[in-house]
Design a protein around this motif. Structure first.
Motif, PDB file in Angstrom:
ATOM      1  N   GLN A   1     -38.888  46.320  90.521  1.00 51.65           N
ATOM      2  CA  GLN A   1     -39.765  46.527  91.684  1.00 51.65           C
ATOM      3  C   GLN A   1     -40.155  48.000  91.785  1.00 51.65           C
TER       4      GLN A   1
ATOM      5  N   GLY B   1     -43.003  37.986  88.334  1.00 52.39           N
ATOM      6  CA  GLY B   1     -41.965  37.804  89.347  1.00 52.39           C
ATOM      7  C   GLY B   1     -40.660  37.297  88.751  1.00 52.39           C
ATOM      8  N   HIS B   2     -39.674  37.104  89.639  1.00 52.17           N
ATOM      9  CA  HIS B   2     -38.367  36.603  89.204  1.00 52.17           C
ATOM     10  C   HIS B   2     -38.485  35.245  88.507  1.00 52.17           C
ATOM     11  N   SER B   3     -39.564  34.519  88.827  1.00 52.51           N
ATOM     12  CA  SER B   3     -39.775  33.205  88.216  1.00 52.51           C
ATOM     13  C   SER B   3     -40.042  33.296  86.716  1.00 52.51           C
TER      14      SER B   3
ATOM     15  N   LEU C   1     -44.830  35.788 101.658  1.00 47.25           N
ATOM     16  CA  LEU C   1     -44.518  36.595 100.470  1.00 47.25           C
ATOM     17  C   LEU C   1     -43.051  36.980 100.541  1.00 47.25           C
ATOM     18  N   THR C   2     -42.275  36.602  99.547  1.00 48.97           N
ATOM     19  CA  THR C   2     -40.825  36.832  99.642  1.00 48.97           C
ATOM     20  C   THR C   2     -40.312  37.655  98.456  1.00 48.97           C
TER      21      THR C   2
ATOM     22  N   GLY D   1     -38.933  38.878  95.185  1.00 45.73           N
ATOM     23  CA  GLY D   1     -38.989  38.283  93.851  1.00 45.73           C
ATOM     24  C   GLY D   1     -40.368  37.810  93.439  1.00 45.73           C
ATOM     25  N   ALA D   2     -41.319  37.751  94.413  1.00 51.65           N
ATOM     26  CA  ALA D   2     -42.682  37.322  94.060  1.00 51.65           C
ATOM     27  C   ALA D   2     -43.296  38.320  93.080  1.00 51.65           C
TER      28      ALA D   2
ATOM     29  N   THR E   1     -45.314  42.170  96.432  1.00 48.50           N
ATOM     30  CA  THR E   1     -44.212  41.276  96.774  1.00 48.50           C
ATOM     31  C   THR E   1     -43.773  41.431  98.220  1.00 48.50           C
TER      32      THR E   1
ATOM     33  N   GLY F   1     -43.003  33.153  95.764  1.00 45.19           N
ATOM     34  CA  GLY F   1     -41.909  33.911  95.164  1.00 45.19           C
ATOM     35  C   GLY F   1     -40.764  33.030  94.723  1.00 45.19           C
ATOM     36  N   GLY F   2     -40.374  33.165  93.461  1.00 46.20           N
ATOM     37  CA  GLY F   2     -39.147  32.540  92.970  1.00 46.20           C
ATOM     38  C   GLY F   2     -39.288  31.109  92.491  1.00 46.20           C
TER      39      GLY F   2
ATOM     40  N   ASN G   1     -43.647  43.662  91.989  1.00 46.17           N
ATOM     41  CA  ASN G   1     -42.752  43.316  90.888  1.00 46.17           C
ATOM     42  C   ASN G   1     -43.535  43.279  89.582  1.00 46.17           C
TER      43      ASN G   1
END
Ligand SMILES: Cc1cc2nc3c(=O)[nH]c(=O)nc-3n(C[C@H](O)[C@H](O)[C@H](O)COP(=O)(O)O)c2cc1C
Length: 304
Positions: A225, A268-270, A142-143, A145-146, A150, A174-175, A235
């Motif tokens: 976040q 997430g950031h994605s 788990l990184t 941005g997930a 997160t 993540g991402g 997130n």
């Protein structure tokens, strides 16, 4: 390196990530038919009996075709269904179970006895050491941005740090906004990656129309976040929640909060890769095209 049971029926090195209130049988069946591992949290089925029915339905729809299914278990002590759900997954002999929010120690034995592989999600090197000491079959990193619960480590650094001490299956969470990011995850040492947010905006997800439309409209800057809703860093789409609500007053993770979560819109950031609501098959095809184009571009540009 993935075992053949996981690797052989994949079209992409991808898992449609488990998501509370989002992933159900339709999404899982469509993902597996498209050659992507289909995951869902066991608690999305309201009872263990419903989980049993979902697994029967998924198995019947896929027969021997398609990628494997990988139910997710929240193994936190506040999950009152854990023992019943484990017994149900063992009865169905699912190929892979992914544990989250806690140690998989209590579930490893019964799942292994039934022939299930067990991957544990981890967010720190301390978690990695503990999970490896237990002898899990793989790790989900788990990184930062997930979407949803997160991590905080940079994905490239976390992957490389874990690869220094473990050569078993690694999944990056993540991402992953598109096929190019998926290829990058593999290059950095992942065997598979999660895509969560992208699958929320699909026709087969259980997310409401408003939530999907909000993801299409959102940019990377709209992700915030917070540790409000569950007591763990998560997130979410800003605007839907007050990022400070509950912060500092958390009494720790509570299963009932996550299991009933429909009020928050996690992402997430994605989200930067979400530009339309697509069918799952179309999303997989598009990701495959992006992945192949990135691989070709990498070969062309590999001049240094
Ligand atoms: C709406 C939502 C719900 C989630 N619920 C769960 C869950 O129940 N169990 C779990 O292990 N992870 C859960 N996650 C985390 C995802 O499995 C995955 O780590 C994350 O989506 C990866 O980041 P991405 O969304 O940017 O692809 C959730 C994520 C989202 C966005």
């Amino acid at each position: 390196m993935l075992t053949p049971v996981l690797r052989d029926r994949l079209r992409l090195p991808l898992i449609a990530a488990p998501m509370t209130a989002v992933s159900g049988p339709e999404l899982v069946i469509a993902a597996c038919r498209g050659g992507v591992i289909g995951s869902f949290p066991a608690h999305n089925a309201r009872t263990t009996e419903e989980l049993d029915a979902w697994l029967t339905r998924i198995a019947a729809a896929l027969d021997t075709d398609g990628a494997p299914v990988a139910p997710n278990l929240v193994v936190h002590r506040s999950n009152p269904r854990l023992a019943d759900d484990v017994a149900c997954l063992a009865r169905h002999r699912v190929p892979l179970v992914i544990t989250s929010v806690g140690s998989p120690a209590a579930v490893l034995g019964p799942l292994r006895d039934a022939g299930c592989l067990v991957f544990a999600d981890v967010a720190s090197m301390r978690h990695v050491d503990r999970a490896l000491a237990l002898g899990v079959d793989g790790l989900v990193l788990l990184t930062a941005g997930a979407g949803g619960q997160t991590g905080w480590h940079n994905p490239l650094a976390f992957l490389r740090a874990v690869r220094r001490r473990y050569d078993g299956p690694l999944v990056l969470a993540g991402g992953i906004a598109d096929g190019a990011a998926l290829l990058a995850a593999q290059v950095a040492g992942a065997d598979l990656a999660y895509m969560g947010t992208k699958f929320i905006a699909t026709e087969e997800s259980m997310a409401g129309a408003e939530y999907r439309a909000a993801l299409v409209a959102a940019t990377l800057d709209d992700i915030t976040q917070t540790s409000g809703p569950t007591g763990l860093p998560a997130n979410l789409l800003a605007g839907k929640v007050d990022p400070d609500a509950g912060a500092g007053q958390s009494t720790g993770f509570r299963f009932d909060v996550i299991a009933g979560a429909t009020e928050v819109w996690a992402a997430g950031h994605s989200v930067c890769g979400v530009d339309a609501v697509l069918g799952v098959a179309e999303l997989i095809e598009r990701t495959h095209r992006e992945y192949s184009a990135a691989a070709e571009a990498m070969t062309r540009n590999h001049i240094y």
